[in-house]
Motif scaffolding. Structure first.
Motif, short mmCIF file in Angstrom:
data_model
loop_
_atom_site.label_atom_id
_atom_site.label_comp_id
_atom_site.label_asym_id
_atom_site.label_seq_id
_atom_site.Cartn_x
_atom_site.Cartn_y
_atom_site.Cartn_z
N ILE A 72 54.73 -24.35 6.16
CA ILE A 72 53.71 -24.04 7.17
C ILE A 72 54.23 -24.44 8.54
O ILE A 72 54.84 -25.51 8.69
CB ILE A 72 52.39 -24.77 6.86
CG1 ILE A 72 51.80 -24.27 5.53
CG2 ILE A 72 51.38 -24.59 7.99
CD1 ILE A 72 50.67 -25.13 4.99
N LEU A 73 54.01 -23.60 9.52
CA LEU A 73 54.32 -23.94 10.90
C LEU A 73 53.04 -23.94 11.72
O LEU A 73 52.27 -22.98 11.70
CB LEU A 73 55.30 -22.95 11.52
CG LEU A 73 55.64 -23.17 12.99
CD1 LEU A 73 56.32 -24.52 13.21
CD2 LEU A 73 56.51 -22.06 13.52
N VAL A 84 45.89 -35.73 14.62
CA VAL A 84 45.97 -34.52 13.80
C VAL A 84 47.25 -34.53 12.98
O VAL A 84 47.24 -34.25 11.77
CB VAL A 84 45.91 -33.25 14.68
CG1 VAL A 84 46.22 -32.00 13.85
CG2 VAL A 84 44.55 -33.13 15.34
N VAL A 85 48.37 -34.88 13.62
CA VAL A 85 49.64 -34.97 12.90
C VAL A 85 49.53 -35.99 11.78
O VAL A 85 49.98 -35.77 10.66
CB VAL A 85 50.78 -35.34 13.86
CG1 VAL A 85 52.09 -35.53 13.10
CG2 VAL A 85 50.95 -34.26 14.93
N SER A 86 48.89 -37.13 12.08
CA SER A 86 48.74 -38.19 11.08
C SER A 86 47.89 -37.72 9.90
O SER A 86 48.20 -38.01 8.74
CB SER A 86 48.11 -39.41 11.73
OG SER A 86 47.94 -40.46 10.80
N ARG A 222 43.37 -25.68 4.63
CA ARG A 222 42.94 -27.04 4.92
C ARG A 222 43.45 -27.50 6.29
O ARG A 222 42.73 -28.12 7.07
CB ARG A 222 43.44 -28.00 3.84
CG ARG A 222 42.83 -27.74 2.47
CD ARG A 222 43.39 -28.67 1.42
NE ARG A 222 43.01 -30.06 1.67
CZ ARG A 222 43.44 -31.09 0.94
NH1 ARG A 222 44.26 -30.87 -0.09
NH2 ARG A 222 43.06 -32.31 1.21
N ILE A 223 44.71 -27.18 6.58
CA ILE A 223 45.29 -27.60 7.84
C ILE A 223 44.64 -26.91 9.03
O ILE A 223 44.39 -27.52 10.08
CB ILE A 223 46.82 -27.37 7.82
CG1 ILE A 223 47.47 -28.36 6.85
CG2 ILE A 223 47.42 -27.49 9.21
CD1 ILE A 223 48.94 -28.09 6.58
N LYS A 224 44.33 -25.63 8.88
CA LYS A 224 43.68 -24.90 9.97
C LYS A 224 42.37 -25.56 10.39
O LYS A 224 42.01 -25.56 11.58
CB LYS A 224 43.43 -23.45 9.56
CG LYS A 224 44.66 -22.57 9.63
CD LYS A 224 44.32 -21.13 9.27
CE LYS A 224 45.52 -20.21 9.45
NZ LYS A 224 45.19 -18.80 9.12
N LYS A 225 41.65 -26.12 9.44
CA LYS A 225 40.38 -26.77 9.75
C LYS A 225 40.56 -28.05 10.55
O LYS A 225 39.62 -28.52 11.20
CB LYS A 225 39.62 -27.07 8.46
CG LYS A 225 39.16 -25.82 7.71
CD LYS A 225 38.46 -26.18 6.42
CE LYS A 225 38.02 -24.93 5.66
NZ LYS A 225 37.34 -25.27 4.38
N LYS A 232 47.46 -22.88 16.27
CA LYS A 232 47.50 -21.90 15.19
C LYS A 232 48.49 -22.32 14.13
O LYS A 232 49.39 -23.13 14.38
CB LYS A 232 47.87 -20.52 15.75
CG LYS A 232 46.84 -19.98 16.74
CD LYS A 232 47.12 -18.54 17.12
CE LYS A 232 46.05 -18.02 18.07
NZ LYS A 232 46.28 -16.60 18.42
N ALA A 233 48.32 -21.77 12.94
CA ALA A 233 49.20 -22.10 11.83
C ALA A 233 49.46 -20.87 10.99
O ALA A 233 48.57 -20.03 10.81
CB ALA A 233 48.58 -23.20 10.97
#
Length: 391
Positions: A72-73, A84-86, A222-225, A232-233
């Protein structure tokens, strides 16, 4: 073969969010010490990492660690919030997260995706040939730009040359230290984070995420949320649909092209015979077409939206054996000897063993006999799926 279709990376001048992400096998090749192009040698399968010497010691870049597949990017116009990264790192099953600087910028006159990376850690997220090359990553650390194989071979950017890199407001000339595709479609150039920041690239505005294989779709949701507004992802390696042997390709109305659409596509491709091959070309204004630009032009005339690059166009329908191909199908190849399995070339089948193709730099759009070496099959285009892939 490079123009954006899914909008993710910001431009270097911060105007919009534009680039494509797709699967792409690693490539790694560079000029030998005698100055020759290794693809002209008998031992062309043996590729070295760098163009010239970096003067940096082995200790300048950490040795290769555990390799991780990026699935995923995530990218945003500005720095991603640390929390968010954490949170993404803390998701159960996430094997790794690599924060990078990402942008669309001009490299040797072409607007492409550029990553600013830490060579010591980012190398672990690249495919094996690229990851293993200490010399390549020392070159990047020393201030070189590593460009993709297609940008070098089909775009005509020479190894060892000095090329302008940056935006309209800020450019510098960097040495092309290697050809090295990083496994992310439309990311055609990589520099160090120090070089990226000198160019004005947004800092820490993107991240690569490695998740369990075959679960990237679930993790993507999940990440988009978790992401802030405007971030964006996308999946780095979407799958190509190869139907099972016993499974028939659907032929219901709307799932495949109509006879009229097929004829429109073929007629449109014929109108471009004789036009020059231009890497990244997709219109009259650019003076020519590359292989996937030609496909996008021809199918658009029939009202069918295709994504921009060949690797994505291969996902615009079902991949079937060439023996079952019929006029209007696209034929796909993995021709790059340094990137096995990566769809690097595409053409339009017109029947009777013939195809219309934009072959490579130095040629024109032409009718060719179909060749099967490195062919991966034929794509029976599904207009609806094509539109979804094109975004």
């Amino acid at each position: 073969m490079r123009k954006p279709d899914r909008r993710v990376l910001p431009t270097i001048i911060g105007v919009s969010v534009v680039t494509t992400l797709a699967a792409n096998g690693a490539v790694l090749v560079a000029r030998g010490q005698d100055g020759t192009d290794p693809r002209t040698r008998a031992e062309h399968q043996r590729f070295v990492a760098a163009s010239g010497n970096t003067r940096l010691s082995q200790a300048a870049v950490a040795p290769l660690g555990k390799r991780l597949e990026p699935h995923i990017l995530v990218a945003a116009p500005a720095a991603l919030p640390a929390d968010v990264v954490s949170k993404v790192r803390g998701l159960k099953g996430v094997a790794g997260v690599e924060v990078v600087d990402a942008v669309q910028a001009m490299v040797s006159g072409k607007r492409v995706g550029v990553l600013g990376v830490d060579p010591s850690t980012f190398r672990n997220y690249t495919p094996k040939p690229t990851a293993q090359s200490d010399a390549l990553w020392r070159n990047v650390a020393a201030g070189d730009v590593a460009i993709s194989f297609t940008m070098g071979s089909d775009g005509g950017v020479q190894l060892g040359s000095q090329v302008p890199v940056g935006g309209r407001e800020r450019q510098t000339r960097l040495r092309v230290g290697a050809y090295a595709t990083m496994g992310i479609g439309d990311v055609d150039a990589v520099v160090s984070r120090a070089t990226a920041q000198a160019l004005g690239v947004p800092t820490s505005n993107a991240m690569l995420v490695s998740v369990p294989e075959r679960k990237s779709g679930a993790y993507l949701k999940r990440i988009k949320k978790m992401l802030p507004a405007r971030a964006k992802a996308v999946e780095v390696n979407p799958e190509i649909d190869y139907p099972k042997a016993a499974e028939k390709v659907p032929a219901a109305r709307g799932q495949v092209m109509t006879a009229a659409q097929v004829q429109t596509v073929i007629r449109a491709a014929y109108t471009r015979l004789g036009w020059p091959y231009v890497w990244g070309g997709e219109s009259e204004g650019e003076g020519g077409y590359d292989c996937s630009g030609l496909m996008q032009f021809a199918f658009a005339k029939a009202g069918i939206s295709l994504p921009r690059v060949a690797a994505d166009q291969a996902r615009a329908g079902w991949v079937i054996p060439y023996s079952k191909a019929r006029p209007g199908d696209m034929l796909i190849w993995a021709n790059d000897p340094t990137a096995p399995g990566y769809i690097s070339h595409i053409a339009l089948y017109i029947g009777d063993g013939k195809m219309i193709a934009a072959p490579r730099r130095g040629t024109v759009v032409q009718v060719q006999n179909v060749y099967t070496r490195n062919m991966k099959g034929a794509v029976r285009v599904n207009p609806g799926r094509a539109a979804r892939v094109a975004g």
